[in-house]
Design a protein around this motif. Structure first.
Motif, PDB file in Angstrom:
ATOM      1  N   ARG A   1      -5.868   3.473  -5.524  1.00 54.57           N
ATOM      2  CA  ARG A   1      -5.280   3.058  -4.288  1.00 54.57           C
ATOM      3  C   ARG A   1      -5.823   1.365  -4.495  1.00 54.57           C
ATOM      4  NH1 ARG A   1      -7.758   4.429   0.833  1.00 54.57           N
ATOM      5  NH2 ARG A   1      -7.103   6.190   0.585  1.00 54.57           N
TER       6      ARG A   1
ATOM      7  N   THR B   1      -3.248  -4.212   0.363  1.00 59.47           N
ATOM      8  CA  THR B   1      -2.459  -4.931  -0.096  1.00 59.47           C
ATOM      9  C   THR B   1      -1.835  -5.986   0.915  1.00 59.47           C
ATOM     10  OG1 THR B   1      -1.797  -2.471  -1.234  1.00 59.47           O
ATOM     11  CG2 THR B   1       0.436  -4.324   0.342  1.00 59.47           C
TER      12      THR B   1
ATOM     13  N   GLY C   1      -8.257   0.736   3.288  1.00 55.27           N
ATOM     14  CA  GLY C   1      -7.072   0.886   4.668  1.00 55.27           C
ATOM     15  C   GLY C   1      -7.944   1.011   6.457  1.00 55.27           C
TER      16      GLY C   1
ATOM     17  N   ARG D   1      -1.073   2.062   6.249  1.00 58.37           N
ATOM     18  CA  ARG D   1      -0.547   2.975   4.541  1.00 58.37           C
ATOM     19  C   ARG D   1       0.403   3.947   5.177  1.00 58.37           C
ATOM     20  NH1 ARG D   1      -3.392   1.033   0.526  1.00 58.37           N
ATOM     21  NH2 ARG D   1      -4.888   0.104   0.552  1.00 58.37           N
TER      22      ARG D   1
ATOM     23  N   ASN E   1       0.556   5.272  -2.032  1.00 56.51           N
ATOM     24  CA  ASN E   1       0.206   4.087  -2.146  1.00 56.51           C
ATOM     25  C   ASN E   1       1.702   3.219  -2.266  1.00 56.51           C
ATOM     26  OD1 ASN E   1      -1.931   4.345  -4.573  1.00 56.51           O
ATOM     27  ND2 ASN E   1      -0.830   4.373  -6.238  1.00 56.51           N
TER      28      ASN E   1
ATOM     29  N   VAL F   1       2.579   1.524   1.714  1.00 55.19           N
ATOM     30  CA  VAL F   1       2.242   0.787   2.759  1.00 55.19           C
ATOM     31  C   VAL F   1       3.910   0.579   3.398  1.00 55.19           C
ATOM     32  CG1 VAL F   1       1.139  -2.059   3.774  1.00 55.19           C
ATOM     33  CG2 VAL F   1       0.229  -0.393   1.446  1.00 55.19           C
TER      34      VAL F   1
END
Length: 125
Positions: free
Chosen positions: A31, A34, A55, A72, A78, A80
């Motif tokens: 993961r 982001t 997250g 997420r 993976n 977002v």
């Protein structure tokens, strides 16, 4: 090599909504932390929102707080999502996604190693 792909941009009227998606692949990471950033015409790239490696934490620029939500996608690995609502003409920009496999980049910073190519968002008045 980590690859980052954005999708979901487009043209929308002021007050409308758009949903951007960012998917990271490659490498051996399970993961990623982001972030979304944007670059408007004649402007420097600026931070928009980020979500932590776990997250559990999210962070927003003041200009989008209360209008944008980063999360997420539980149904896509993976991936977002940036849900954008109450869009304004000043939100017009190319939106970029960036990922950090190690969770080292501070919220609000843009020193990510891996970036997507960007997706255009245009908000008409």
């Amino acid at each position: 090599q980590v690859q980052v792909v954005e999708s979901g941009g487009g043209l929308v009227q002021a007050g409308g909504s758009l949903r951007l998606s960012c998917t990271a692949s490659g490498g051996s990471f399970s993961r990623y932390a982001t972030a979304w950033a944007r670059q408007g015409p004649g402007k420097e790239r600026e931070f928009v929102a980020s979500i932590s490696w776990s997250g559990g934490s999210t962070y927003y620029a003041d200009s989008v707080k209360g209008r944008f939500t980063i999360s997420r996608d539980d149904n896509a690995e993976n991936t977002v999502i940036l849900q954008m609502s109450s869009l304004k003409p000043e939100d017009t920009a190319v939106y970029y996604c960036a990922v950090d496999p190690w969770g080292r980049v501070a919220h609000g910073a843009l020193n990510y190693d891996y970036w997507g190519q960007g997706t255009q968002v245009t908000v008409s008045s």
